[in-house]
Design a protein around this motif. Structure first.
Motif, PDB file in Angstrom:
ATOM      1  N   PRO A   1       0.830  -1.219   0.000  1.00 29.99           N
ATOM      2  CA  PRO A   1       0.000   0.000   0.000  1.00 29.99           C
ATOM      3  C   PRO A   1       0.858   1.260   0.000  1.00 29.99           C
ATOM      4  O   PRO A   1       2.040   1.235   0.358  1.00 29.99           O
ATOM      5  N   ASP A   2       0.230   2.369  -0.386  1.00 27.35           N
ATOM      6  CA  ASP A   2       0.929   3.659  -0.419  1.00 27.35           C
ATOM      7  C   ASP A   2       0.734   4.467   0.858  1.00 27.35           C
ATOM      8  O   ASP A   2       1.411   5.474   1.051  1.00 27.35           O
ATOM      9  N   THR A   3      -0.207   4.053   1.696  1.00 28.12           N
ATOM     10  CA  THR A   3      -0.525   4.830   2.892  1.00 28.12           C
ATOM     11  C   THR A   3      -0.480   3.951   4.133  1.00 28.12           C
ATOM     12  O   THR A   3      -0.575   2.717   4.044  1.00 28.12           O
ATOM     13  N   VAL A   4      -0.361   4.599   5.279  1.00 27.33           N
ATOM     14  CA  VAL A   4      -0.378   3.883   6.550  1.00 27.33           C
ATOM     15  C   VAL A   4      -1.721   3.193   6.753  1.00 27.33           C
ATOM     16  O   VAL A   4      -1.788   2.030   7.171  1.00 27.33           O
ATOM     17  N   LYS A   5      -2.794   3.897   6.445  1.00 26.42           N
ATOM     18  CA  LYS A   5      -4.126   3.302   6.579  1.00 26.42           C
ATOM     19  C   LYS A   5      -4.256   2.080   5.678  1.00 26.42           C
ATOM     20  O   LYS A   5      -4.869   1.069   6.050  1.00 26.42           O
ATOM     21  N   GLY A   6      -3.660   2.142   4.497  1.00 27.45           N
ATOM     22  CA  GLY A   6      -3.676   0.999   3.595  1.00 27.45           C
ATOM     23  C   GLY A   6      -2.979  -0.211   4.197  1.00 27.45           C
ATOM     24  O   GLY A   6      -3.438  -1.348   4.051  1.00 27.45           O
ATOM     25  N   PHE A   7      -1.852   0.047   4.865  1.00 25.13           N
ATOM     26  CA  PHE A   7      -1.152  -1.049   5.547  1.00 25.13           C
ATOM     27  C   PHE A   7      -2.003  -1.623   6.670  1.00 25.13           C
ATOM     28  O   PHE A   7      -2.070  -2.841   6.856  1.00 25.13           O
TER      29      PHE A   7
END
Length: 227
Positions: free
Chosen positions: A40-46
């Motif tokens: 993912p590109d974002t922390v939330k995505g992770f």
């Protein structure tokens, strides 16, 4: 003295041979995972990825690399024993810098910390979500921050020194060291240095694989010679 070292460290050369083979399997595995399931590109995505598939979340944050670095320690120890008599200062510096670099890598990898934060994020109250996102951002900043750069630079110097010693050694084929030098050249720019760093990192991978494959063959020969 050389004969004593060869007999005494026969198990080390054999272990290095097997582990080099394991590394040659892990490297394409990591590449395939990144191609099939890019991180993912974002922390939330992770956080969301960890909730959907915790193991894939770990793999997306270089979980396999944790094992790769353990293998590299054994490979460098085997090289040190094989090259110490010919280039003692060079390989001693290489080993020290390499071990320091690898020791720096482990605290820079946030794979399990992000797993913990992911669980806490989805259990938190709405007003607390930004706290966990900020904590995740801090971890990801450290993931490619100072400690990682120190690891990368020291590992590059280590590889260049070992490759030089291999080229000067009568025990290895010159081509082994040349492939190591080529990989080390492309590692001069850390992978964290934006697009250029990523390009150089990818370019270093092919000669690194050849280097490890040639070392594997050499370790097998040395293990057989000391029987």
């Amino acid at each position: 003295m050389n004969q004593v070292l060869k007999i005494s460290f026969k198990p080390l050369y054999r272990v290095a041979w097997y582990l080099a083979l394991v590394m040659l399997i892990l490297i394409p595995t990591q590449i395939i995972i990144y191609v099939i399931a890019p991180p993912p590109d974002t922390v939330k995505g992770f956080f969301e990825l960890y909730q959907q598939n915790p193991f894939l979340g770990l793999l997306s944050l270089d979980f396999i690399y944790l094992f790769n670095n353990m293998i590299i320690v054994v490979i460098y120890l085997a090289l040190f024993m094989l090259l110490y008599e010919e280039k003692p200062v060079t390989v001693l510096l290489a080993l020290i810098l390499g071990l320091i670099g690898i020791a720096c890598y482990y605290p820079s990898n946030p794979a399990f910390e992000m797993l913990t934060l992911s669980s806490q994020y989805f259990q938190a109250q709405p007003e607390q979500l930004n706290i966990y996102l900020a904590a995740g951002e801090a971890l990801m900043a450290g993931y490619t921050g100072t400690i990682f750069d120190v690891y990368y630079v020291l590992s590059t110097i280590c590889l260049l020194l070992f490759s030089y010693a291999i080229i000067k050694s009568h025990r290895f084929k010159r081509s082994v060291g040349l492939w190591g030098l080529l990989s080390g050249f492309f590692m001069i720019v850390p992978s964290s240095a934006g697009v250029i760093g990523m390009v150089f990192s990818l370019l270093s991978l092919a000669p690194w694989v050849v280097f490890i494959a040639l070392l594997m063959t050499s370790f097998k020969k040395f293990a057989a010679e000391t029987a």
